[in-house]
Scaffold this active site. Sequence first.
Site, PDB file in Angstrom:
ATOM      1  N   TYR A  51      24.988  46.145  47.066  1.00  0.00           N
ATOM      2  CA  TYR A  51      25.423  45.220  48.030  1.00  0.00           C
ATOM      3  C   TYR A  51      24.317  44.395  48.137  1.00  0.00           C
ATOM      4  O   TYR A  51      23.252  44.519  47.940  1.00  0.00           O
ATOM      5  CB  TYR A  51      25.467  45.979  49.406  1.00  0.00           C
ATOM      6  CG  TYR A  51      26.763  46.017  49.861  1.00  0.00           C
ATOM      7  CD1 TYR A  51      27.441  45.049  50.157  1.00  0.00           C
ATOM      8  CD2 TYR A  51      27.478  47.250  50.053  1.00  0.00           C
ATOM      9  CE1 TYR A  51      28.825  45.029  50.674  1.00  0.00           C
ATOM     10  CE2 TYR A  51      28.765  47.367  50.290  1.00  0.00           C
ATOM     11  CZ  TYR A  51      29.497  46.047  51.061  1.00  0.00           C
ATOM     12  OH  TYR A  51      30.707  46.021  51.389  1.00  0.00           O
ATOM     13  N   GLU A  53      24.770  41.078  50.354  1.00  0.00           N
ATOM     14  CA  GLU A  53      25.419  39.981  51.108  1.00  0.00           C
ATOM     15  C   GLU A  53      24.244  38.790  51.365  1.00  0.00           C
ATOM     16  O   GLU A  53      22.981  39.126  51.603  1.00  0.00           O
ATOM     17  CB  GLU A  53      25.761  40.595  52.384  1.00  0.00           C
ATOM     18  CG  GLU A  53      27.152  41.302  52.430  1.00  0.00           C
ATOM     19  CD  GLU A  53      27.326  42.003  53.766  1.00  0.00           C
ATOM     20  OE1 GLU A  53      26.378  42.050  54.537  1.00  0.00           O
ATOM     21  OE2 GLU A  53      28.438  42.504  53.855  1.00  0.00           O
ATOM     22  N   ASP A 206      41.252  21.592  41.736  1.00  0.00           N
ATOM     23  CA  ASP A 206      41.008  22.969  41.411  1.00  0.00           C
ATOM     24  C   ASP A 206      41.460  23.066  39.765  1.00  0.00           C
ATOM     25  O   ASP A 206      42.319  22.815  39.471  1.00  0.00           O
ATOM     26  CB  ASP A 206      42.219  23.555  42.116  1.00  0.00           C
ATOM     27  CG  ASP A 206      42.725  25.024  41.747  1.00  0.00           C
ATOM     28  OD1 ASP A 206      41.875  25.439  40.645  1.00  0.00           O
ATOM     29  OD2 ASP A 206      43.332  25.658  42.306  1.00  0.00           O
ATOM     30  N   THR A 232      39.131  29.314  38.913  1.00  0.00           N
ATOM     31  CA  THR A 232      39.023  30.601  38.417  1.00  0.00           C
ATOM     32  C   THR A 232      38.233  30.854  37.058  1.00  0.00           C
ATOM     33  O   THR A 232      37.841  29.800  36.506  1.00  0.00           O
ATOM     34  CB  THR A 232      40.307  31.188  37.995  1.00  0.00           C
ATOM     35  OG1 THR A 232      40.985  30.371  37.175  1.00  0.00           O
ATOM     36  CG2 THR A 232      41.166  31.271  39.128  1.00  0.00           C
ATOM     37  N   LYS A 235      40.695  32.269  32.990  1.00  0.00           N
ATOM     38  CA  LYS A 235      41.895  31.721  32.281  1.00  0.00           C
ATOM     39  C   LYS A 235      41.165  31.006  31.133  1.00  0.00           C
ATOM     40  O   LYS A 235      40.571  31.824  30.229  1.00  0.00           O
ATOM     41  CB  LYS A 235      42.395  30.627  33.172  1.00  0.00           C
ATOM     42  CG  LYS A 235      43.048  31.234  34.370  1.00  0.00           C
ATOM     43  CD  LYS A 235      43.986  30.299  35.097  1.00  0.00           C
ATOM     44  CE  LYS A 235      44.669  31.164  36.240  1.00  0.00           C
ATOM     45  NZ  LYS A 235      44.056  30.898  37.645  1.00  0.00           N
ATOM     46  N   ARG A 241      37.562  38.342  35.878  1.00  0.00           N
ATOM     47  CA  ARG A 241      38.561  37.683  36.843  1.00  0.00           C
ATOM     48  C   ARG A 241      37.418  37.271  38.096  1.00  0.00           C
ATOM     49  O   ARG A 241      36.914  38.100  38.861  1.00  0.00           O
ATOM     50  CB  ARG A 241      39.295  38.822  37.153  1.00  0.00           C
ATOM     51  CG  ARG A 241      40.405  38.586  38.277  1.00  0.00           C
ATOM     52  CD  ARG A 241      41.540  39.484  38.132  1.00  0.00           C
ATOM     53  NE  ARG A 241      42.140  39.398  36.755  1.00  0.00           N
ATOM     54  CZ  ARG A 241      43.160  38.691  36.337  1.00  0.00           C
ATOM     55  NH1 ARG A 241      43.716  37.689  37.325  1.00  0.00           N
ATOM     56  NH2 ARG A 241      43.692  38.581  35.157  1.00  0.00           N
TER      57      ARG A 241
HETATM   58  N1  PLP Z   1      44.300  27.822  41.216  1.00  0.00           N
HETATM   59  C1  PLP Z   1      45.220  27.351  40.217  1.00  0.00           C
HETATM   60  C2  PLP Z   1      45.652  26.006  39.810  1.00  0.00           C
HETATM   61  C3  PLP Z   1      45.892  28.714  39.697  1.00  0.00           C
HETATM   62  O1  PLP Z   1      46.874  28.583  38.398  1.00  0.00           O
HETATM   63  C4  PLP Z   1      45.526  30.032  40.091  1.00  0.00           C
HETATM   64  C5  PLP Z   1      46.146  31.211  39.426  1.00  0.00           C
HETATM   65  O2  PLP Z   1      46.827  31.180  38.540  1.00  0.00           O
HETATM   66  C6  PLP Z   1      45.061  30.215  41.160  1.00  0.00           C
HETATM   67  C7  PLP Z   1      44.154  29.071  41.653  1.00  0.00           C
HETATM   68  C8  PLP Z   1      44.702  31.382  41.909  1.00  0.00           C
HETATM   69  O3  PLP Z   1      43.734  32.125  41.276  1.00  0.00           O
HETATM   70  P1  PLP Z   1      43.722  33.790  41.532  1.00  0.00           P
HETATM   71  O4  PLP Z   1      45.006  34.403  41.100  1.00  0.00           O
HETATM   72  O5  PLP Z   1      42.719  34.086  40.849  1.00  0.00           O
HETATM   73  O6  PLP Z   1      43.558  33.771  43.080  1.00  0.00           O
END
Ligand code: PLP
Length: 439
Positions: A51, A53, A206, A232, A235, A241
């Site tokens: 842990y 935090e 994002d 993320t 990918k 993950r």
């Molecule tokens: N943002 C985008 C552009 C995504 O394509 C994805 C998932 O495919 C996410 C966020 C969300 O990620 P997670 O599935 O890890 O929550």
Amino acid sequence: DYGLGEADPEVRGIIDKEKDRQFRSLELIASENFTSRAVMEAVGSCLTNKYSEGLPGKRYYGGNEHIDELEILCQERALAAFNLDGKQWGVNVQPLSGSPANFEVYTAVLNPHDRIMGLDLPHGGHLSHGFMTPKRRVSGTSIYFESMPYRLDESSGLVDYDMLEKTATLFRPKLIIAGASAYPRDFDYPRMRKIADAVGAFLMMDMAHISGLVAASVVANPFEYCDIVTTTTHKSLRGPRGGMIFFKKDPVLGVDLESAINNAVFPGLQGGPHNHTIGGLAVCLKYAKSPDFKAYQNKVVSNCRALASRLMELGYKLVSGGTDNHLVLVDLRPLGIDGARVEKILDMASITLNKNSVAGDKSALVPGGIRIGSPAMTTRGFSENEFVIVADLINEGVQITLEAKNLVSGSKLQDFMRFVTSPEFPLIGKVLDLQKRVE
Ligand code: PLP
């Protein structure tokens, strides 16, 4: 203390079956990849027991000297992977995944019911960018914030920036979100920056899908124009993950992003960080600085281009007419079939991809397209030649789907189902032959 095989043969057996499925199939889901053995080792380590935090040096539990060292190393590697100066940019590596990372940003810079604009889900955006239907606010983002999505120009398949500008001028969002789950082109960051500045909005990217490509500089760099960048880690980046949030260190629109975002992650929305994931992420980010990683990301894009060219040669319509990144979006509507059926038939031959909405679709469950990604099979060693064959195999699957289109019921449908699920289904053998080329 027993190993998994002895302690729980049932779970061991399921993992073995899944491993076999992953290695037997042509993995073409654009958001998936195979991470390295080194990352897996870190993720499966004792780091999961601790842990911690808080942030390095400011924890709510004792015994965190090694975890502090790890998290600082991970932060430094994250900034280095994207060539960021630690005086200008900071990063939080604790988000549990992409959707939580995005919601943490919203919590940090918005008040409940503030206005946001992201790319509409049926046009390639992500749920967490504020998706809602006329009947329902679907994602937490649209429940707690007021969302007005922008969309593609349906004729070009590109983001309609003119419409985005017009809508933003009227709607006056506090946050504009770039980034997508199914968009085969780069975003026009300079144009989005101008629109955000004109209406006094934060600009966030994002980059979940393309973060590996950004790290290797094979696509445009969102850090030059955005205030906040989320991603993320599992990918194109090929990590475990998880998620990350990058933020500008100087205040933006009067907001100290560093403390607002760190507080939104913890205690705002999360508790203890997943230290095993942070360990795996640090390993992945070290790899992201290697020449090998850069060569891999270049191949992801050239393989995807080869796939796109072959599909177009075969007469397929691709959204936006091609690709500049790791995915193609095929519009199947001119053929009179949908993505759901094609996904199903290809699945029977261990070709794994997903049905996907294309702009103008009426139904998300039976959408008109399929999304095909190159990162995972590039990791497995495929080159352009193999991706040309992948396009041919997908075409075979589509032709079989077309033949089956009218077999709604009766004995002919049963015969067809028996055929595609039998070892004689020719696509299965062809997929195995293709796999053998890189074994
Ligand atoms: N943002 C985008 C552009 C995504 O394509 C994805 C998932 O495919 C996410 C966020 C969300 O990620 P997670 O599935 O890890 O929550």
